[in-house]
Structure formats: C-alpha cells, structure tokens
Scaffold this motif. Structure first.
Motif, PDB file in Angstrom:
ATOM      1  N   PHE A  60       0.828  -1.197   0.000  1.00 26.70           N
ATOM      2  CA  PHE A  60       0.000   0.000   0.000  1.00 26.70           C
ATOM      3  C   PHE A  60       0.866   1.251   0.000  1.00 26.70           C
ATOM      4  CE2 PHE A  60      -2.072  -3.472   2.200  1.00 26.70           C
ATOM      5  CZ  PHE A  60      -3.261  -3.574   1.485  1.00 26.70           C
ATOM      6  N   LEU A  61       0.313   2.323  -0.535  1.00 28.74           N
ATOM      7  CA  LEU A  61       1.007   3.607  -0.534  1.00 28.74           C
ATOM      8  C   LEU A  61       0.452   4.484   0.576  1.00 28.74           C
ATOM      9  CD1 LEU A  61       1.259   4.559  -4.326  1.00 28.74           C
ATOM     10  CD2 LEU A  61       3.056   3.659  -2.847  1.00 28.74           C
ATOM     11  N   TYR A  62       1.328   5.299   1.143  1.00 23.01           N
ATOM     12  CA  TYR A  62       0.896   6.312   2.107  1.00 23.01           C
ATOM     13  C   TYR A  62       1.595   7.612   1.743  1.00 23.01           C
ATOM     14  CZ  TYR A  62       0.135   9.044   6.292  1.00 23.01           C
ATOM     15  OH  TYR A  62      -0.223  10.052   7.156  1.00 23.01           O
ATOM     16  N   THR A  63       0.814   8.689   1.641  1.00 21.49           N
ATOM     17  CA  THR A  63       1.376   9.996   1.337  1.00 21.49           C
ATOM     18  C   THR A  63       1.696  10.721   2.638  1.00 21.49           C
ATOM     19  OG1 THR A  63       0.069  10.131  -0.702  1.00 21.49           O
ATOM     20  CG2 THR A  63       1.018  12.175   0.131  1.00 21.49           C
ATOM     21  N   VAL A  64       2.952  11.089   2.808  1.00 21.11           N
ATOM     22  CA  VAL A  64       3.419  11.727   4.041  1.00 21.11           C
ATOM     23  C   VAL A  64       2.718  13.066   4.248  1.00 21.11           C
ATOM     24  CG1 VAL A  64       5.430  12.663   5.254  1.00 21.11           C
ATOM     25  CG2 VAL A  64       5.667  10.592   3.834  1.00 21.11           C
ATOM     26  N   LYS A  65       2.216  13.275   5.488  1.00 21.83           N
ATOM     27  CA  LYS A  65       1.567  14.529   5.866  1.00 21.83           C
ATOM     28  C   LYS A  65       2.514  15.349   6.745  1.00 21.83           C
ATOM     29  CE  LYS A  65      -2.513  12.964   4.352  1.00 21.83           C
ATOM     30  NZ  LYS A  65      -2.118  11.592   3.993  1.00 21.83           N
ATOM     31  N   GLN A  66       2.225  16.647   6.881  1.00 22.79           N
ATOM     32  CA  GLN A  66       2.995  17.507   7.776  1.00 22.79           C
ATOM     33  C   GLN A  66       2.936  16.933   9.195  1.00 22.79           C
ATOM     34  OE1 GLN A  66       4.501  20.403   6.474  1.00 22.79           O
ATOM     35  NE2 GLN A  66       5.643  20.398   8.396  1.00 22.79           N
ATOM     36  N   GLY A  67       4.083  16.781   9.819  1.00 24.19           N
ATOM     37  CA  GLY A  67       4.129  16.256  11.179  1.00 24.19           C
ATOM     38  C   GLY A  67       4.369  14.762  11.258  1.00 24.19           C
ATOM     39  N   ASP A  68       4.255  14.053  10.130  1.00 24.05           N
ATOM     40  CA  ASP A  68       4.531  12.610  10.118  1.00 24.05           C
ATOM     41  C   ASP A  68       6.021  12.341  10.279  1.00 24.05           C
ATOM     42  OD1 ASP A  68       1.932  11.727   9.746  1.00 24.05           O
ATOM     43  OD2 ASP A  68       2.089  11.611   7.565  1.00 24.05           O
ATOM     44  N   ASN A  69       6.347  11.191  10.832  1.00 21.54           N
ATOM     45  CA  ASN A  69       7.707  10.665  10.798  1.00 21.54           C
ATOM     46  C   ASN A  69       7.615   9.157  10.615  1.00 21.54           C
ATOM     47  OD1 ASN A  69       7.464   9.416  13.477  1.00 21.54           O
ATOM     48  ND2 ASN A  69       7.613  11.506  14.279  1.00 21.54           N
TER      49      ASN A  69
END
Length: 274
Positions: A73-82
């Motif tokens: 699966f793909l996940y698009t990084v959001k602001q604040g993610d690590n």
C-alpha cells in the motif's frame, strides 16, 4: 532467451533492493476481481485501494487498472509525520519501511509517497482479545452521552472516535462478511461487517476498499480514514452492535495503552518515540 534472463534478474534486483512495481492491467472479457486477485496473488481489498474509481461489481472490458508487485500500500506523508508514526499506522516497524523504500536516513517530507509491503503489516496487531484495534490514533470521543461537537446538544454517541490523519489505513477488527459498503447519512462513507451475532461499523472513511458480500479476515484493509458525513475532522467512528444493541467498543478491544504491540521476536530498530 538472454534478454529474458536479464529482465528477470533486473526484476528480482528491484524487489530485493526494496522497490516495487506498478503493473498496468487491462480488464479482459470474463474477468472478475477474484480471478485478477488470483492471477496477481494480491487481495481484492488491495486492488480496490489502488483503484479508487473501480466498481467491484461492474468491471469494464478495456479498463486499465494498477496492481502493485509485491502486494502493498502507498501512504502519502503529511505535515508532522515521521517514520515512527507511519510504522504505527501500518502496525509494522520503522525498519520495514526503511527497507521497502530503500531509505538511507529517516528524513521524509510532506507529499512523499511511501510503499508498505503487505507482508510486513500486522506485526504489531494486539490480538489478546480477539478483536484488534482497527486504526492507530488517538481516542477523541468515548462511547455514551456527550455534547455533540456539531449540534452542541446532548446526544448518545453509539461508538468511539479515533482521530488519525486522513489516509491512515483502517483494518478489519475481526473476521466477517461485508453487509454494507457505501454512503450512509451521518456516517459518510461507511463499511459494516457482520461477524456471528455482532455487527461492526467503520464510519467517516475517505475511501472504501471492500464490497458488499466480500468475506474479510481480521487485519485486512477495508478503507482509509477520512472526514465524510457529519464530522469535524479526520477520524474513524468505530461502532459495535451485539444482538442489535450498541456496546462500548472498549469492552472488546485491547487496552488503549496496548494498541500497538510487537509480536515476540520482532524488534523495532532505531524508532525512538514513546
């Protein structure tokens, strides 16, 4: 033969290095999701997650779909993610995500797409009570009477709300059969799964990755967190009915302090955090 052999070597090398392939497939006469899933050895839910506009019950001949190899699966990084928070969203480890994306450091940036192989998902599902937590997030609203966040009136909250970034995967808490998948007033995009005498509802989704009548195993992806319906922000509404009466989901889920529990022998490497 030599060119074919080289191509196989290159393909194996890409997979070993942690990459993945996007396979474009054109739907043929007589195709069903079940047959496509068998042919490419990926689940129906994965196919639907990658192809948002695909109608699972009305495949169109000539329609082109995208299939990941290996399954994932793909996940698009959001602001604040690590990497630590993203690993928890998929109940896997930071090291698995590093390897899958060939990352030489922990640096990631908003908008970046990360691939998470299906094979590494679920290493941290807590199965001690049978039901697993469907999403990793923050309990933002409990079961029972409350002041409704929108109407500001006292009302009975029939489930619990778990706040999480939009696009966070939602996993089936138990085995069962999908009895509803679509839009329902208040719930927005919702999936309902029947398991024995219980009915489990997952509301406010941004995407649905299952269809009515589909058999689901615990830990299978069924959708993504969203804010559809009557909602003030991205979260999952998780509701359980036993004998047609709602119950407090916290009674059947593992402790809120044990949402993410790595299985014995699995080690988190260089994650830091809580």
């Amino acid at each position: 033969m030599k060119k074919h052999f080289v191509l196989i070597l290159l393909l194996v090398a890409v997979l070993i290095c942690g990459g993945y392939l996007k396979v474009s497939y054109v739907i043929q006469p007589g195709d069903t999701l079940y047959e496509i899933s068998k042919k490419f050895k990926i689940s129906i839910s994965t196919i639907l997650d990658w192809n948002t506009l695909l109608d699972p019950l009305k495949l169109r001949v000539g329609q082109q779909i995208t299939l990941p190899q290996p399954e994932g699966f793909l996940y698009t990084v959001k602001q604040g993610d690590n990497l630590y928070t993203i690993a928890r969203m998929f109940f896997t480890t930071v090291n698995d995500i590093r390897i899958a994306n060939d990352l030489s450091s922990d640096f990631i940036k908003p908008g970046q797409e990360l691939f998470v192989p299906r094979s590494c998902i679920g290493k941290a599902f807590n199965t001690e009570k049978g039901y697993i937590w469907p999403v990793y997030g923050i309990l933002s609203s409990p079961y029972g009477w409350r002041v409704h966040p929108i109407t500001k009136q006292m009302s009975f909250h029939t489930g619990i709300d778990i706040a999480a970034p939009e696009g966070t995967p939602v996993f089936s808490s138990t085995n069962g059969v999908v009895s509803f998948a679509g839009e329902r007033s208040g719930y927005g995009l919702m999936v309902e799964i029947k398991t024995g005498k219980d009915v489990v509802r997952y509301g406010h989704l941004s995407k649905i990755c299952v269809y009515k009548g589909q058999s689901i195993e615990r830990g299978s992806i069924i959708g993504r967190v969203g804010s559809t319906g009557v909602s003030t922000g991205p979260h999952l509404h998780f509701e359980v009915l036993a004998n047609n009466n709602t119950i407090n989901p916290l009674a059947i889920l593992p402790s809120t302090s044990k949402v993410y529990v790595l299985k014995e022998g699995v080690e988190e490497i260089g994650a830091g955090g809580e």
